[in-house]
Design a protein around this motif. Sequence first.
Motif, PDB file in Angstrom:
ATOM      1  N   THR A  40     -30.412 -15.463  10.590  1.00 12.74           N
ATOM      2  CA  THR A  40     -29.018 -15.531  11.033  1.00 12.74           C
ATOM      3  C   THR A  40     -28.372 -16.883  10.749  1.00 12.74           C
ATOM      4  O   THR A  40     -27.163 -16.954  10.554  1.00 12.74           O
ATOM      5  CB  THR A  40     -28.927 -15.247  12.549  1.00 12.74           C
ATOM      6  OG1 THR A  40     -29.823 -16.124  13.239  1.00 12.74           O
ATOM      7  CG2 THR A  40     -29.288 -13.810  12.852  1.00 12.74           C
ATOM      8  N   LEU A  41     -29.181 -17.960  10.709  1.00 10.51           N
ATOM      9  CA  LEU A  41     -28.612 -19.294  10.508  1.00 10.51           C
ATOM     10  C   LEU A  41     -28.802 -19.819   9.087  1.00 10.51           C
ATOM     11  O   LEU A  41     -28.175 -20.796   8.705  1.00 10.51           O
ATOM     12  CB  LEU A  41     -29.241 -20.295  11.492  1.00 10.51           C
ATOM     13  CG  LEU A  41     -29.011 -20.012  12.979  1.00 10.51           C
ATOM     14  CD1 LEU A  41     -29.722 -21.058  13.825  1.00 10.51           C
ATOM     15  CD2 LEU A  41     -27.527 -19.991  13.305  1.00 10.51           C
ATOM     16  N   GLY A  42     -29.658 -19.179   8.312  1.00 13.43           N
ATOM     17  CA  GLY A  42     -29.937 -19.652   6.961  1.00 13.43           C
ATOM     18  C   GLY A  42     -28.705 -19.692   6.080  1.00 13.43           C
ATOM     19  O   GLY A  42     -28.573 -20.540   5.199  1.00 13.43           O
ATOM     20  N   ASN A  43     -27.785 -18.761   6.302  1.00 15.11           N
ATOM     21  CA  ASN A  43     -26.564 -18.704   5.504  1.00 15.11           C
ATOM     22  C   ASN A  43     -25.332 -19.071   6.338  1.00 15.11           C
ATOM     23  O   ASN A  43     -24.226 -18.610   6.062  1.00 15.11           O
ATOM     24  CB  ASN A  43     -26.388 -17.294   4.921  1.00 15.11           C
ATOM     25  CG  ASN A  43     -27.429 -16.993   3.856  1.00 15.11           C
ATOM     26  OD1 ASN A  43     -27.550 -17.698   2.865  1.00 15.11           O
ATOM     27  ND2 ASN A  43     -28.201 -15.934   4.065  1.00 15.11           N
ATOM     28  N   LEU A  81     -34.546 -14.294  -2.631  1.00 17.32           N
ATOM     29  CA  LEU A  81     -34.173 -12.890  -2.444  1.00 17.32           C
ATOM     30  C   LEU A  81     -33.851 -12.593  -0.982  1.00 17.32           C
ATOM     31  O   LEU A  81     -33.003 -11.743  -0.680  1.00 17.32           O
ATOM     32  CB  LEU A  81     -35.286 -11.971  -2.947  1.00 17.32           C
ATOM     33  CG  LEU A  81     -35.555 -12.018  -4.453  1.00 17.32           C
ATOM     34  CD1 LEU A  81     -36.589 -10.963  -4.845  1.00 17.32           C
ATOM     35  CD2 LEU A  81     -34.275 -11.819  -5.248  1.00 17.32           C
ATOM     36  N   GLY A  82     -34.532 -13.290  -0.063  1.00 17.81           N
ATOM     37  CA  GLY A  82     -34.244 -13.096   1.359  1.00 17.81           C
ATOM     38  C   GLY A  82     -32.826 -13.539   1.703  1.00 17.81           C
ATOM     39  O   GLY A  82     -32.112 -12.866   2.440  1.00 17.81           O
ATOM     40  N   SER A  83     -32.401 -14.665   1.146  1.00 16.19           N
ATOM     41  CA  SER A  83     -31.045 -15.150   1.389  1.00 16.19           C
ATOM     42  C   SER A  83     -30.015 -14.194   0.794  1.00 16.19           C
ATOM     43  O   SER A  83     -28.981 -13.908   1.412  1.00 16.19           O
ATOM     44  CB  SER A  83     -30.874 -16.548   0.781  1.00 16.19           C
ATOM     45  OG  SER A  83     -29.592 -17.050   1.037  1.00 16.19           O
ATOM     46  N   ALA A  84     -30.298 -13.680  -0.407  1.00 14.79           N
ATOM     47  CA  ALA A  84     -29.373 -12.726  -1.041  1.00 14.79           C
ATOM     48  C   ALA A  84     -29.233 -11.462  -0.208  1.00 14.79           C
ATOM     49  O   ALA A  84     -28.119 -10.946  -0.019  1.00 14.79           O
ATOM     50  CB  ALA A  84     -29.859 -12.389  -2.449  1.00 14.79           C
ATOM     51  N   ILE A 131     -27.078 -12.066   2.917  1.00 14.36           N
ATOM     52  CA  ILE A 131     -25.646 -12.062   2.600  1.00 14.36           C
ATOM     53  C   ILE A 131     -25.138 -10.636   2.480  1.00 14.36           C
ATOM     54  O   ILE A 131     -24.096 -10.268   3.037  1.00 14.36           O
ATOM     55  CB  ILE A 131     -25.388 -12.827   1.286  1.00 14.36           C
ATOM     56  CG1 ILE A 131     -25.646 -14.328   1.463  1.00 14.36           C
ATOM     57  CG2 ILE A 131     -23.962 -12.593   0.789  1.00 14.36           C
ATOM     58  CD1 ILE A 131     -24.614 -15.046   2.298  1.00 14.36           C
ATOM     59  N   ALA A 132     -25.886  -9.807   1.754  1.00 13.41           N
ATOM     60  CA  ALA A 132     -25.437  -8.444   1.477  1.00 13.41           C
ATOM     61  C   ALA A 132     -25.469  -7.556   2.717  1.00 13.41           C
ATOM     62  O   ALA A 132     -24.586  -6.717   2.920  1.00 13.41           O
ATOM     63  CB  ALA A 132     -26.308  -7.822   0.378  1.00 13.41           C
ATOM     64  N   LEU A 133     -26.487  -7.750   3.566  1.00 12.54           N
ATOM     65  CA  LEU A 133     -26.710  -6.829   4.679  1.00 12.54           C
ATOM     66  C   LEU A 133     -26.172  -7.323   6.021  1.00 12.54           C
ATOM     67  O   LEU A 133     -26.002  -6.524   6.942  1.00 12.54           O
ATOM     68  CB  LEU A 133     -28.213  -6.538   4.822  1.00 12.54           C
ATOM     69  CG  LEU A 133     -28.821  -5.751   3.674  1.00 12.54           C
ATOM     70  CD1 LEU A 133     -30.334  -5.884   3.685  1.00 12.54           C
ATOM     71  CD2 LEU A 133     -28.433  -4.291   3.765  1.00 12.54           C
ATOM     72  N   PHE A 134     -25.932  -8.616   6.130  1.00 10.57           N
ATOM     73  CA  PHE A 134     -25.459  -9.128   7.414  1.00 10.57           C
ATOM     74  C   PHE A 134     -24.111  -9.849   7.298  1.00 10.57           C
ATOM     75  O   PHE A 134     -23.152  -9.511   7.997  1.00 10.57           O
ATOM     76  CB  PHE A 134     -26.489 -10.080   8.028  1.00 10.57           C
ATOM     77  CG  PHE A 134     -26.039 -10.690   9.326  1.00 10.57           C
ATOM     78  CD1 PHE A 134     -25.965  -9.916  10.480  1.00 10.57           C
ATOM     79  CD2 PHE A 134     -25.683 -12.033   9.409  1.00 10.57           C
ATOM     80  CE1 PHE A 134     -25.534 -10.469  11.685  1.00 10.57           C
ATOM     81  CE2 PHE A 134     -25.258 -12.594  10.592  1.00 10.57           C
ATOM     82  CZ  PHE A 134     -25.179 -11.808  11.734  1.00 10.57           C
TER      83      PHE A 134
END
Length: 366
Positions: free
Chosen positions: A74-77, A282-285, A288-291
């Motif tokens: 939740t905080l990575g992006n 890929l986790g960050s991508a 972004i797409a899902l949350f």
Amino acid sequence: MKSLLNEIRRTPVLWMLIFVPAVLVAETVAPHSHTLLFVLSVLAIVPLAALLSHATEAVAAKTGDAVGGLLNATLGNLTELIIAITALRAGQYMLVKASIAGAIVTNALFMLGACLLLGGLRYHVQEYNRAGARLYSGLLLMATVALLAPSAVADLDLVQGEAVMRRLSVGLAILLIIAYALGLLFSLKTHKELFASAEHGEGEEHWPIGLAVGTLLVVTVLVALVSEIFVESVQKAAETFGMSPAFVGFIIVSLVGAAAEFAVASSAARKDRLDMSVSIALGSASQIALFVAPALVLLSYVVGPSPMSLQFWPGAVTMVMIATVTASFITSSGRSAWFVGALLIFIYAVFALTLYVVPPTGQGTG
């Protein structure tokens, strides 16, 4: 506080924190110098994102795997999310959508490619855990399909089409957030043993929890302030540099927002911890797409001048789809060499050049 000062002293990117007070002073002294404010705000966001990343890691290390993973998710992006919310309040929907699509493509192509390249230059062949790559690739593919769906109703009658588009976007946003939550449950709880190789016990030191939480709160406020200046200056500054809002969001915002994650991922790749690099990229991508994207759609009903849909311009959807399929194909083997990373970077460069020379018009603005 001593830990924070030591971190700043030994991390060159954090020396750029000098640009934070500089941009705040410049905004007060010369509020109409949009080009200067744009450059200073970009330079200020990079070290703030790095500090945010350090603080998040420290908090996550103290809270255990499940909660720590949720915090990172939740905080990575958070940097991209704050910039997007600021642009959302200003009604700059093209910038918001471009930053969403750009963040997905930047993480899946540029960050992943750079990690494979940097790691491959030091090691002849590198291996990594395919389970995490398959999960994130599957989530990204599903999210891309969700982005394609609004195109099916894009040509409807104007009044009916707008109403349908809003209902469809809200429904898709809810589905994506549910898929995101289930992905967290799968990777952090029910099947976490499949992702164990992403953990390398190296006994790294982390900040005290009080310092980490305090830093997190202060930096979040500073990012919000700088993002406000960035969004206010971006339109006129982009015109000065010959850049469209779509290019700024797709390339500039996504690269600046991913700076901290890129530093961690590239460092891991150089240490032959490529499973961590792939997981971060890929986790960050997928986050972004899902949350982030669906959260912004729902937030637009509260903070935006009008509801925002998930309808992107055709080029953005195409680039996201190509990036997703390419990343999925590249990571399916669990092995990599430097040239694979170079190919991913070249694909990203093709997208950037195309977007700069042929900016989108009209679509994706609402």
